[in-house]
Design an enzyme around this catalytic site. Structure first.
Site, PDB file in Angstrom:
ATOM      1  CG  HIS A 198     -42.571 -46.475  74.395  1.00 24.81           C
ATOM      2  ND1 HIS A 198     -42.817 -45.454  75.288  1.00 24.81           N
ATOM      3  CD2 HIS A 198     -43.670 -47.276  74.436  1.00 24.81           C
ATOM      4  CE1 HIS A 198     -44.000 -45.642  75.855  1.00 24.81           C
ATOM      5  NE2 HIS A 198     -44.543 -46.733  75.342  1.00 24.81           N
ATOM      6  CE1 TYR A 233     -46.300 -45.279  79.252  1.00 27.00           C
ATOM      7  CE2 TYR A 233     -45.054 -46.264  81.044  1.00 27.00           C
ATOM      8  CZ  TYR A 233     -45.703 -46.379  79.830  1.00 27.00           C
ATOM      9  OH  TYR A 233     -45.761 -47.606  79.196  1.00 27.00           O
TER      10      TYR A 233
END
Length: 337
Positions: free
Chosen positions: A140, A55
């Site tokens: 992830h 992010y």
């Protein structure tokens, strides 16, 4: 706000703050707004915060850590993710990141689910967060890296958990099938499923959620608005669905959902948040926020009372199936497990 406690002790509030917007998802967010989003979430009772190196190439982790720095560490839960190493890339620093975040491309993402890669990734996350530990670590998006993620990847996370470095481990993905395989084959504590347990996409109900409930694995539901289509009281004609222009038939279906919601005095976003939590395997819904107003709105929507009659009508109309084992609407919110 109710809190769910996992078997090994990690605690997640039913509403979590997803920090992708703190990493400038799609457009810039100011430092002031990022701090405000965290502060307002905290004031609303949120104690679960989710981030990732992906992010904003670490910006989300830095901002979240700074925003939480003055909070008592024992009072909140932080999750981050591993699998993408951030590698310095000075040759591209003058460009914009091509990973969906409005930040300079000072680093590049490098897939790595090896033991060394996971340890290096976690060390980098702790530095950016300014913490000596995180509570939860997810693999992830290992969609194209099943073999390494399901062997050395998950084994390394379990090792860290067994050593007491973290409290809970799992995987976070935009699909249910591979998450179900992690639940079936690995000693995971929870999984994060994005966009697949919503009013419009119930594919996680097919296998993942029943299996997670059977195995005692918690499920965190993310992207419950399907990136925008369920975020407004009435779906706009230019709404997005999974980050692409929403197909006309889905916009019509969302409109039909909104019609039923209105008849029961509920907004479409309120129902979109309440629906995932009806399944007994779901322990938290994670919503993003870009500023204080959005954090407050998230909490207000969670607190809205959604009558059982709404779910009954949606099921009768064939719009949303009834959730097996779903509880009746509680009259008083309290702490659960």
């Amino acid at each position: 706000m109710r809190t769910r406690t996992l078997p090994r002790g990690a605690k997640l509030t039913e509403l979590g703050l997803g920090a992708a917007q703190l990493g400038n998802l799609a457009r810039e967010t100011s430092d002031t707004d990022a701090q405000g989003a965290v502060d307002a979430a905290w004031d609303s009772g949120v104690r679960y915060f989710d981030t990732a190196p992906h992010y904003g190439l670490g910006l989300s982790e830095r901002r979240l850590g700074a925003a939480l720095a003055r909070r008592p560490r024992a009072e909140y839960t932080v999750s981050t993710k591993v699998g993408r190493l951030l590698v310095p890339s000075p040759r591209t620093a003058h460009r914009q990141d091509d990973g969906g975040f409005a930040v300079p491309a000072t680093h590049r993402r490098q897939w790595d689910f090896s033991r060394d890669g996971i340890l290096r990734s976690l060390e980098g996350s702790l530095t950016r967060l300014g913490l000596d530990h995180v509570d939860v670590v997810y693999l992830h998006d290992p969609d194209d890296h099943w073999h390494e993620a399901s062997t050395t990847g998950v084994d390394t996370l379990v090792e860290l958990r067994d050593q007491g470095v973290v409290k809970a481990v799992g995987a976070g993905m935009n699909q249910g099938a591979m998450l179900a395989e992690f639940v079936r084959r690995a000693d995971v504590d929870l999984v994060m499923v994005a966009g697949r347990h919503t009013l419009l996409d119930r594919s996680a109900l097919d296998e993942l959620l029943p299996l997670a409930r059977e195995r005692g694995v918690g499920v965190v539901a993310a992207a419950v608005y399907n990136s925008g289509l369920l975020a407004a009281d009435r779906p706009p004609s230019d709404a997005t669905y999974d980050y692409l222009p929403a197909p006309r038939e889905l916009i019509a279906r969302a409109g039909a959902l909104a019609d039923v919601c209105e008849r029961h005095g509920v907004t479409l976003p309120e129902a979109a948040i309440a629906y995932p939590l009806r399944h007994p395997a779901v322990v938290s819904v994670v919503l993003g926020a870009r500023d204080a107003r959005q954090s407050r709105t998230n909490a207000e929507r969670l607190a809205a009372r959604v009558p059982d009659a709404l779910w009954a009508e949606l099921a009768a109309l064939g719009l949303v199936p009834e959730v097996p084992g779903a509880p009746s609407t509680p009259s008083v919110a309290g702490e659960g497990s």
